[in-house]
Design a protein around this motif. Sequence first.
Motif, PDB file in Angstrom:
ATOM      1  N   ALA A   1       1.821  -9.320  -0.263  1.00 63.29           N
ATOM      2  CA  ALA A   1       2.527  -8.074  -0.533  1.00 63.29           C
ATOM      3  C   ALA A   1       1.934  -7.356  -1.747  1.00 63.29           C
ATOM      4  N   LEU A   2       1.566  -8.115  -2.778  1.00 62.33           N
ATOM      5  CA  LEU A   2       0.967  -7.510  -3.958  1.00 62.33           C
ATOM      6  C   LEU A   2      -0.398  -6.919  -3.624  1.00 62.33           C
ATOM      7  N   LEU A   3      -1.197  -7.627  -2.856  1.00 63.56           N
ATOM      8  CA  LEU A   3      -2.496  -7.103  -2.429  1.00 63.56           C
ATOM      9  C   LEU A   3      -2.339  -5.813  -1.638  1.00 63.56           C
ATOM     10  N   THR A   4      -1.381  -5.780  -0.726  1.00 60.73           N
ATOM     11  CA  THR A   4      -1.155  -4.596   0.100  1.00 60.73           C
ATOM     12  C   THR A   4      -0.718  -3.412  -0.752  1.00 60.73           C
ATOM     13  N   ALA A   5       0.227  -3.646  -1.672  1.00 57.72           N
ATOM     14  CA  ALA A   5       0.709  -2.571  -2.535  1.00 57.72           C
ATOM     15  C   ALA A   5      -0.406  -2.054  -3.444  1.00 57.72           C
ATOM     16  N   TYR A   6      -1.190  -2.970  -4.005  1.00 57.33           N
ATOM     17  CA  TYR A   6      -2.315  -2.575  -4.855  1.00 57.33           C
ATOM     18  C   TYR A   6      -3.325  -1.760  -4.056  1.00 57.33           C
ATOM     19  N   ASP A   7      -3.600  -2.199  -2.842  1.00 56.01           N
ATOM     20  CA  ASP A   7      -4.601  -1.531  -2.022  1.00 56.01           C
ATOM     21  C   ASP A   7      -4.206  -0.090  -1.712  1.00 56.01           C
ATOM     22  N   GLN A   8      -2.927   0.197  -1.647  1.00 53.54           N
ATOM     23  CA  GLN A   8      -2.462   1.534  -1.308  1.00 53.54           C
ATOM     24  C   GLN A   8      -2.246   2.408  -2.536  1.00 53.54           C
ATOM     25  N   THR A   9      -2.373   1.827  -3.725  1.00 52.50           N
ATOM     26  CA  THR A   9      -2.119   2.595  -4.948  1.00 52.50           C
ATOM     27  C   THR A   9      -3.354   2.595  -5.850  1.00 52.50           C
ATOM     28  N   LEU A  10      -3.445   1.631  -6.733  1.00 52.35           N
ATOM     29  CA  LEU A  10      -4.520   1.608  -7.718  1.00 52.35           C
ATOM     30  C   LEU A  10      -5.899   1.502  -7.080  1.00 52.35           C
ATOM     31  N   ALA A  11      -6.005   0.742  -5.995  1.00 56.24           N
ATOM     32  CA  ALA A  11      -7.313   0.592  -5.338  1.00 56.24           C
ATOM     33  C   ALA A  11      -7.803   1.916  -4.768  1.00 56.24           C
ATOM     34  N   GLN A  12      -6.890   2.773  -4.304  1.00 54.68           N
ATOM     35  CA  GLN A  12      -7.310   4.057  -3.768  1.00 54.68           C
ATOM     36  C   GLN A  12      -7.972   4.913  -4.851  1.00 54.68           C
ATOM     37  N   ARG A  13      -7.442   4.863  -6.044  1.00 55.87           N
ATOM     38  CA  ARG A  13      -8.053   5.611  -7.149  1.00 55.87           C
ATOM     39  C   ARG A  13      -9.453   5.078  -7.469  1.00 55.87           C
ATOM     40  N   ILE A  14      -9.623   3.764  -7.337  1.00 53.77           N
ATOM     41  CA  ILE A  14     -10.959   3.196  -7.504  1.00 53.77           C
ATOM     42  C   ILE A  14     -11.880   3.695  -6.392  1.00 53.77           C
ATOM     43  N   GLY A  15     -11.361   3.788  -5.176  1.00 52.12           N
ATOM     44  CA  GLY A  15     -12.143   4.321  -4.067  1.00 52.12           C
ATOM     45  C   GLY A  15     -12.606   5.750  -4.315  1.00 52.12           C
ATOM     46  N   TRP A  16     -11.754   6.568  -4.926  1.00 53.51           N
ATOM     47  CA  TRP A  16     -12.166   7.936  -5.262  1.00 53.51           C
ATOM     48  C   TRP A  16     -13.323   7.932  -6.248  1.00 53.51           C
ATOM     49  N   LYS A  17     -13.305   6.991  -7.191  1.00 54.23           N
ATOM     50  CA  LYS A  17     -14.410   6.880  -8.145  1.00 54.23           C
ATOM     51  C   LYS A  17     -15.699   6.493  -7.420  1.00 54.23           C
ATOM     52  N   TRP A  18     -15.606   5.536  -6.501  1.00 61.24           N
ATOM     53  CA  TRP A  18     -16.792   5.121  -5.762  1.00 61.24           C
ATOM     54  C   TRP A  18     -17.368   6.276  -4.955  1.00 61.24           C
ATOM     55  N   ARG A  19     -16.529   7.057  -4.313  1.00 61.00           N
ATOM     56  CA  ARG A  19     -17.041   8.206  -3.554  1.00 61.00           C
ATOM     57  C   ARG A  19     -17.758   9.187  -4.463  1.00 61.00           C
ATOM     58  N   ALA A  20     -17.195   9.425  -5.644  1.00 64.26           N
ATOM     59  CA  ALA A  20     -17.825  10.352  -6.577  1.00 64.26           C
ATOM     60  C   ALA A  20     -19.198   9.850  -7.014  1.00 64.26           C
ATOM     61  N   VAL A  21     -19.300   8.557  -7.315  1.00 65.55           N
ATOM     62  CA  VAL A  21     -20.587   7.984  -7.716  1.00 65.55           C
ATOM     63  C   VAL A  21     -21.599   8.088  -6.577  1.00 65.55           C
ATOM     64  N   LEU A  22     -21.172   7.761  -5.369  1.00 69.25           N
ATOM     65  CA  LEU A  22     -22.085   7.828  -4.230  1.00 69.25           C
ATOM     66  C   LEU A  22     -22.557   9.254  -3.974  1.00 69.25           C
ATOM     67  N   ASP A  23     -21.656  10.205  -4.091  1.00 71.33           N
ATOM     68  CA  ASP A  23     -22.025  11.595  -3.824  1.00 71.33           C
ATOM     69  C   ASP A  23     -23.153  12.068  -4.725  1.00 71.33           C
ATOM     70  N   VAL A  24     -23.173  11.624  -5.972  1.00 71.89           N
ATOM     71  CA  VAL A  24     -24.218  12.086  -6.887  1.00 71.89           C
ATOM     72  C   VAL A  24     -25.428  11.167  -6.922  1.00 71.89           C
ATOM     73  N   MET A  25     -25.270   9.900  -6.469  1.00 74.13           N
ATOM     74  CA  MET A  25     -26.337   8.931  -6.650  1.00 74.13           C
ATOM     75  C   MET A  25     -27.182   8.663  -5.420  1.00 74.13           C
TER      76      MET A  25
END
Length: 329
Positions: free
Chosen positions: A33-57
């Motif tokens: 349950a903690l993994l699922t909740a994290y994946d839908q909240t804080l992990a998504q913000r990390i995913g946005w960072k990864w997309r930004a890095v990939l877009d420029v790199m």
Amino acid sequence: MPSDAIDWKKIKALRSSFLHAQGDLADYWKDEALLTAYDQTLAQRIGWKWRAVLDVMVERIPEALRSMPLWVDWGCGTGIASRTLLAHGGLRCDELLTYDRSARAQRFAQARLRAEFPKQKLAEPQHVSQIDRPFVLLISHVLSEMPPAARAELVQLCNRASLIVWVEAGRTLESRGLSEIREQLRARKTILGPCLHQEPCGILAQDQNENWCHFQAPIPQEVFRSAFWKTCSQELGFDLRRLPVSYLVAAQAELAPQASDQEVPWRILGGSRAYKAFCRWTACTPQGILEGEFLKRRSRAVFQGLIDSDLATQYTREELEGSSSTPQD
């Protein structure tokens, strides 16, 4: 998972442990349950960072390294880094290895990968020391959790990798840690980003204790219209409008020849301050860290770019001509 089904106290406590970590965090993945909740909240913000890095790199990564036999998602957590890369499509791999100290997290990541990317081949679990072929190393948000000995082992793994893509929080601790690791890798690797040069890191100069190499990643516009994300920011106490990020991309030197440092643009770092008629900026250059002021009347476009200080913001010396610049080395 709707917002009313998330145990916000547990996620808030988890976030607090990240923010206060000093290299001594034990395995915190206690249940699914903690993994699922994290994946839908804080992990998504990390995913946005990864997309930004990939877009420029992606365009800065040599073509020979954009398709590799193996990716290693080190400290994979819920697998958000590798899932974001697979969805982005700029890099490709034959096999993907998820690696985490938590067996529960590793199983969760593999399940999500199979569900979202059923055609992607997943490598059989193994210790990273057993890898005997070229690989791309993905690392995400681990620096604050690692004691010095573990960090040293990870640097050795980086030395073996053909390509490293490392994304961290934009805080001082993690950012300056990445700058230190950049210096450890610089003799064997070509630094592709965020630096536009191969010289020593100016941020680590003795008079730069108040500066750190970070940027602002863009946030998907639909987030600002989402009741879920409004609740998430209120419950967890973060500013939904800001997403600071630090990162490091480096490649095996013989696979990524160094470009000449002549006419290297200046990389604008996060933290520019806007005033009514001017802004103060900080830039990474081959000569060290420069700071200066830019008058809005000279160019509103350049002024706004300096304020935004996103992952792609860079200017030539000529474009900033008229700024008062001071070496900070």
